[in-house]
Enzyme design. Structure first.
Site, PDB file in Angstrom:
ATOM      1  CE1 TYR A 196     -32.090-105.334 -56.645  1.00  0.00           C
ATOM      2  CE2 TYR A 196     -33.302-104.841 -54.642  1.00  0.00           C
ATOM      3  CZ  TYR A 196     -32.152-104.751 -55.398  1.00  0.00           C
ATOM      4  OH  TYR A 196     -31.062-104.092 -54.891  1.00  0.00           O
TER       5      TYR A 196
ATOM      6  CB  THR B 263     -26.983 -96.219 -58.743  1.00  0.00           C
ATOM      7  OG1 THR B 263     -28.028 -97.096 -58.281  1.00  0.00           O
ATOM      8  CG2 THR B 263     -25.858 -96.193 -57.711  1.00  0.00           C
TER       9      THR B 263
END
Length: 256
Positions: A146, A181
């Site tokens: 990531y 989220t």
């Protein structure tokens, strides 16, 4: 481009099935834009498209520009490259994890730009919005694929801006820390340790984007303190990495 000036603009938001993407789509629609929402799963975006009076275009984010352009009567004015993968793991993560992170977090942006730029350069206008991450300016413990690919996303956005800004192309890189989220949940215990305490709602990210568009500012920082961290990292990289290593050790101790 503020709420008053997106009226009638053709906007595409990838990864709009929830979170930041859905918040961006709602904000553009509230300003009078014509919005295409995208996700791999049509069922995730059809209710949002109906809610905002937009268009749902399902499929891989890197290949939907033509379909989105058709839905918008031929013109895409703003493209929000928002789809992304959280991709936790270290250097030993599977090759497939690294490849998927690279494909979604970087190459999807490259492919979209290839499809958009000829028309934008001919018209002398266009806006490319990258949803990157504070990890793309700094880094993130426990998430090598990531962090590395979000650095790549920021680097590509920078390249687009410095190459084409004199030809009317505007570029913004959204670099939040924690946002409430599904991706924050996917970041696991490392995400909860580093990002959880200061996490914001997706609407805050949409607000920050519109403020940056109004100011014609490249970096979009929903967490303003990230700018200070970025400066500190550049001014004394070793000191900054020592501090991050202490955070790494704290996380390892909590997992033991």
């Amino acid at each position: 481009m503020t709420m008053s000036t997106v009226q009638g603009a053709g906007v595409v938001v990838t990864g709009a099935g929830g979170g930041i993407g859905a918040a961006l789509a709602r904000r553009f629609a509230a300003g009078g834009a014509r919005v295409v929402v995208n996700d791999l799963d049509l069922a995730r975006i059809e209710p949002l498209a109906k809610e905002i009076g937009g268009f749902a275009v399902a499929g891989d984010a890197s290949g939907i520009v033509d379909a989105a352009r058709e839905a918008l009567d031929g013109t895409v004015d703003v493209y929000c490259a928002n789809a992304g993968l959280a991709s936790p793991g270290d250097v030993f993560a599977d090759e497939e994890v690294w490849a998927a992170a690279w494909d979604v977090n970087v190459m999807a942006h490259v492919r979209a730009a290839r499809a958009l730029l000829p028309d934008w350069l001919e018209r002398g206008t266009g806006r490319f919005v990258t949803t990157a991450s504070a990890a793309g300016l700094l880094t993130m413990i426990g998430a090598a694929p990531y962090s590395v690919t979000k650095h790549g996303a920021v680097a590509f956005a920078e390249w687009l801006s410095l190459t084409y800004r004199h030809r009317g192309i505007k570029v913004h890189a959204i670099c939040p820390q924690g946002v409430r989220t599904d991706m924050l949940t996917a970041a696991g215990s490392a995400g909860e340790l580093v990002l959880g305490p200061g996490a914001v709602e997706p609407d805050v990210v949409a607000d920050a984007l519109f403020e940056a568009m109004d100011a014609d500012r490249f970096l979009v920082l929903p967490h303003p303190e990230v700018g200070g961290y970025y400066q500190a990292r550049a001014a004394d990289p070793d000191r900054w990495m020592r501090g991050m290593n202490r955070l790494q050790q704290k996380w390892e101790a909590s997992e033991a």
